[in-house]
Scaffold this motif. Structure first.
Motif, PDB file in Angstrom:
ATOM      1  N   CYS A 178       0.821  -1.222   0.000  1.00  0.00           N
ATOM      2  CA  CYS A 178       0.000   0.000   0.000  1.00  0.00           C
ATOM      3  C   CYS A 178       0.851   1.267   0.000  1.00  0.00           C
ATOM      4  O   CYS A 178       0.347   2.351  -0.228  1.00  0.00           O
ATOM      5  CB  CYS A 178      -0.958   0.024   1.182  1.00  0.00           C
ATOM      6  SG  CYS A 178      -0.128   0.307   2.749  1.00  0.00           S
ATOM      7  N   PHE A 179       2.146   1.138   0.272  1.00  0.00           N
ATOM      8  CA  PHE A 179       2.978   2.347   0.339  1.00  0.00           C
ATOM      9  C   PHE A 179       4.404   2.021  -0.073  1.00  0.00           C
ATOM     10  O   PHE A 179       4.956   1.005   0.338  1.00  0.00           O
ATOM     11  CB  PHE A 179       2.978   2.907   1.773  1.00  0.00           C
ATOM     12  CG  PHE A 179       3.834   4.132   1.918  1.00  0.00           C
ATOM     13  CD1 PHE A 179       3.392   5.365   1.444  1.00  0.00           C
ATOM     14  CD2 PHE A 179       5.099   4.056   2.501  1.00  0.00           C
ATOM     15  CE1 PHE A 179       4.191   6.502   1.561  1.00  0.00           C
ATOM     16  CE2 PHE A 179       5.897   5.183   2.623  1.00  0.00           C
ATOM     17  CZ  PHE A 179       5.440   6.405   2.149  1.00  0.00           C
ATOM     18  N   GLU A 180       4.996   2.913  -0.867  1.00  0.00           N
ATOM     19  CA  GLU A 180       6.382   2.705  -1.281  1.00  0.00           C
ATOM     20  C   GLU A 180       7.258   3.885  -0.859  1.00  0.00           C
ATOM     21  O   GLU A 180       7.030   5.016  -1.300  1.00  0.00           O
ATOM     22  CB  GLU A 180       6.452   2.547  -2.814  1.00  0.00           C
ATOM     23  CG  GLU A 180       7.823   2.102  -3.264  1.00  0.00           C
ATOM     24  CD  GLU A 180       7.972   2.053  -4.788  1.00  0.00           C
ATOM     25  OE1 GLU A 180       6.990   2.298  -5.512  1.00  0.00           O
ATOM     26  OE2 GLU A 180       9.107   1.786  -5.225  1.00  0.00           O
ATOM     27  N   PRO A 181       8.243   3.620   0.005  1.00  0.00           N
ATOM     28  CA  PRO A 181       9.168   4.697   0.358  1.00  0.00           C
ATOM     29  C   PRO A 181      10.223   4.868  -0.741  1.00  0.00           C
ATOM     30  O   PRO A 181      10.871   3.899  -1.139  1.00  0.00           O
ATOM     31  CB  PRO A 181       9.815   4.200   1.654  1.00  0.00           C
ATOM     32  CG  PRO A 181       9.681   2.716   1.636  1.00  0.00           C
ATOM     33  CD  PRO A 181       8.564   2.346   0.700  1.00  0.00           C
ATOM     34  N   LEU A 182      10.370   6.073  -1.227  1.00  0.00           N
ATOM     35  CA  LEU A 182      11.350   6.359  -2.286  1.00  0.00           C
ATOM     36  C   LEU A 182      12.544   7.016  -1.595  1.00  0.00           C
ATOM     37  O   LEU A 182      12.454   8.163  -1.135  1.00  0.00           O
ATOM     38  CB  LEU A 182      10.725   7.296  -3.331  1.00  0.00           C
ATOM     39  CG  LEU A 182       9.370   6.849  -3.907  1.00  0.00           C
ATOM     40  CD1 LEU A 182       8.722   7.978  -4.718  1.00  0.00           C
ATOM     41  CD2 LEU A 182       9.543   5.608  -4.778  1.00  0.00           C
ATOM     42  N   MET A 183      13.630   6.263  -1.476  1.00  0.00           N
ATOM     43  CA  MET A 183      14.734   6.701  -0.630  1.00  0.00           C
ATOM     44  C   MET A 183      15.620   7.734  -1.335  1.00  0.00           C
ATOM     45  O   MET A 183      15.684   7.800  -2.561  1.00  0.00           O
ATOM     46  CB  MET A 183      15.579   5.496  -0.201  1.00  0.00           C
ATOM     47  CG  MET A 183      14.787   4.341   0.411  1.00  0.00           C
ATOM     48  SD  MET A 183      13.647   4.841   1.707  1.00  0.00           S
ATOM     49  CE  MET A 183      14.793   5.324   3.000  1.00  0.00           C
ATOM     50  N   THR A 184      16.316   8.522  -0.509  1.00  0.00           N
ATOM     51  CA  THR A 184      17.260   9.511  -1.038  1.00  0.00           C
ATOM     52  C   THR A 184      18.595   9.379  -0.308  1.00  0.00           C
ATOM     53  O   THR A 184      18.636   8.868   0.815  1.00  0.00           O
ATOM     54  CB  THR A 184      16.735  10.948  -0.830  1.00  0.00           C
ATOM     55  OG1 THR A 184      16.591  11.182   0.576  1.00  0.00           O
ATOM     56  CG2 THR A 184      15.401  11.170  -1.523  1.00  0.00           C
ATOM     57  N   LEU A 185      19.643   9.871  -0.940  1.00  0.00           N
ATOM     58  CA  LEU A 185      20.964   9.920  -0.289  1.00  0.00           C
ATOM     59  C   LEU A 185      21.273  11.357   0.093  1.00  0.00           C
ATOM     60  O   LEU A 185      20.944  12.282  -0.652  1.00  0.00           O
ATOM     61  CB  LEU A 185      22.084   9.467  -1.241  1.00  0.00           C
ATOM     62  CG  LEU A 185      22.341   8.014  -1.520  1.00  0.00           C
ATOM     63  CD1 LEU A 185      23.748   7.872  -2.115  1.00  0.00           C
ATOM     64  CD2 LEU A 185      22.176   7.130  -0.306  1.00  0.00           C
ATOM     65  N   VAL A 224      16.368   1.300  -5.126  1.00  0.00           N
ATOM     66  CA  VAL A 224      15.499   1.850  -4.072  1.00  0.00           C
ATOM     67  C   VAL A 224      15.814   3.316  -3.759  1.00  0.00           C
ATOM     68  O   VAL A 224      15.090   3.965  -3.008  1.00  0.00           O
ATOM     69  CB  VAL A 224      15.546   1.012  -2.767  1.00  0.00           C
ATOM     70  CG1 VAL A 224      15.093  -0.414  -3.027  1.00  0.00           C
ATOM     71  CG2 VAL A 224      16.918   1.034  -2.123  1.00  0.00           C
ATOM     72  N   VAL A 225      16.898   3.827  -4.336  1.00  0.00           N
ATOM     73  CA  VAL A 225      17.252   5.245  -4.127  1.00  0.00           C
ATOM     74  C   VAL A 225      16.864   6.021  -5.389  1.00  0.00           C
ATOM     75  O   VAL A 225      17.267   5.659  -6.492  1.00  0.00           O
ATOM     76  CB  VAL A 225      18.764   5.410  -3.828  1.00  0.00           C
ATOM     77  CG1 VAL A 225      19.132   6.880  -3.720  1.00  0.00           C
ATOM     78  CG2 VAL A 225      19.138   4.669  -2.546  1.00  0.00           C
ATOM     79  N   PHE A 226      16.101   7.095  -5.198  1.00  0.00           N
ATOM     80  CA  PHE A 226      15.534   7.800  -6.345  1.00  0.00           C
ATOM     81  C   PHE A 226      16.067   9.213  -6.538  1.00  0.00           C
ATOM     82  O   PHE A 226      15.800   9.838  -7.561  1.00  0.00           O
ATOM     83  CB  PHE A 226      14.006   7.842  -6.226  1.00  0.00           C
ATOM     84  CG  PHE A 226      13.394   6.479  -6.407  1.00  0.00           C
ATOM     85  CD1 PHE A 226      12.949   6.065  -7.648  1.00  0.00           C
ATOM     86  CD2 PHE A 226      13.331   5.577  -5.350  1.00  0.00           C
ATOM     87  CE1 PHE A 226      12.420   4.793  -7.834  1.00  0.00           C
ATOM     88  CE2 PHE A 226      12.807   4.300  -5.520  1.00  0.00           C
ATOM     89  CZ  PHE A 226      12.339   3.912  -6.766  1.00  0.00           C
TER      90      PHE A 226
END
Ligand code: DOR
Ligand code: ZN
Length: 348
Positions: free
Chosen positions: A73-80, A99-101
């Protein structure tokens, strides 16, 4: 008057999820309204590499499992978190991870947990910027100079002149998001720039001008960075967000701090809006007669800029008068939500 509207499920393209109990708390509010979110990396131990991003993502999914059995139900879009020593190999590894966007640029000492932020972008990060441009990974910018001799209300416009304009000259196809744009100068820069530039806009910068921070006394819950600006800027932001222009999209910058850290002799910057973000944006769009553009701003423009598929699920927002609570408590945490005490006309 319509009683409800249904839109494609929105994404929050700028969110501080934090960790531990605060993560559980923020995620619970977020998943009711958003299918995905760009997760900010400014934890007290900043997310400076892919290994940390993957571990942080796992903890978010673990928290999601506690709230909702269904992880889809939810997707975390990761950052550096960009530092002066980030390597191009690290960026390539981040891209490879899937997984890092995006990469977040905090000028050193500009805001919460920016102690590891970049001191000299052009001297130390040129190779990384070149790589980001090549692999089409967006650079998300906290666009404020951290020179405390510059007036706090001018820090964004000075940053545009001193950093964004030269950056764009050196890297003409780098994807840039001016995060939480708060000034006419920032919006005008986006209008004047090519397809590779966009901006997120928060609810607080469109609902309030700087007077609210000082209305009847000092009100710490309206203190965020970039600081709220004057009415002229507020109106300009509303116009940009509600116009249907694809370069502007939803990013709450929801940044919770416990009430003890806000009501303090050196209070933290940040407004908590995950509690009712969509109702707040609805108010902004309805007040200017542009509800029909909300879906583009909340659900399409961000996904399109990041080259993500648009969400398939939908969200229905109901006309339902409700009063925003003065405080929300969770375990040992007490959080004051944005627009506390105000009456809103919509809820989900
Ligand atoms: O108000 C803010 N709070 N602005 C930021 O840039 C950071 C955020 C936070 O993490 O608390
Ligand atoms: Zn932020």
């Amino acid at each position: 008057m319509s009683k409800s509207i249904t839109i494609v499920m929105p994404d929050d393209m700028h969110l501080h999820l934090r960790h531990s109990d605060m993560l559980d708390f923020v995620l619970r509010d977020t998943v009711k309204q958003f299918a995905r979110a760009i997760i900010m990396p400014n934890l007290s131990v900043p997310i400076i590499n892919t290994k940390l991003a993957v571990a942080y993502r796992d903890s978010i999914l673990n928290s999601l499992g506690k709230i909702r059995g269904d992880l889809r139900c939810f997707e975390p879009l990761m950052t550096l978190y960009l530092t002066d020593t980030t390597t191009t190999d690290e960026i390539l590894m981040a891209k490879e991870s899937g997984v890092v966007f995006a990469v977040k640029l905090y000028p050193n000492s500009a805001t919460t947990n920016s102690h590891a932020g970049v001191v000299d972008l052009f001297k130390n990060c040129s190779k990384v910027l070149d790589t980001l441009q090549r692999i089409k990974m967006p650079l998300l910018i906290h666009a404020e100079v951290s020179d405390h001799r510059v007036d706090i209300f001018d820090r964004e416009s000075v940053y545009i002149d001193k950093v964004i304009i030269p950056l764009r000259e050196k890297f003409p196809e780098l994807k840039i998001v001016i995060e939480h744009v708060s000034t006419k100068e920032g919006v005008d820069y986006v209008y004047s720039s090519p397809e590779y530039t966009a901006a997120t806009i928060t609810p607080q910068h469109m609902l309030y001008n700087r007077n609210i921070i000082f209305s009847g006394g000092l009100r710490p819950h309206y203190y965020c960075l970039p600081i709220l600006k004057s009415e002229l800027h507020r109106e300009y932001l509303v116009k940009a967000a509600t116009s249907g222009d694809k370069r502007f999209f939803l990013g709450t910058d929801s940044a919770p701090h416990d009430v003890k850290s806000k009501e303090n002799n050196c209070g933290c910057a940040g407004c908590y809006s995950s509690y009712n973000a969509i109702s707040l944006y609805m108010k902004i769009f309805e007040d200017v007669g542009c509800i029909s553009n909300l879906e583009k701003f909340a659900s399409f423009h961000g996904a399109d800029f990041y080259n993500l598929p648009r969400n398939k699920q939908t969200l229905t927002i109901y006309r339902n008068e409700n009063i925003v609570p003065d405080k929300i408590s969770f375990k040992n945490l007490n959080i004051v939500p944005l627009a506390y005490g105000e009456t809103l006309q919509w809820s989900i």
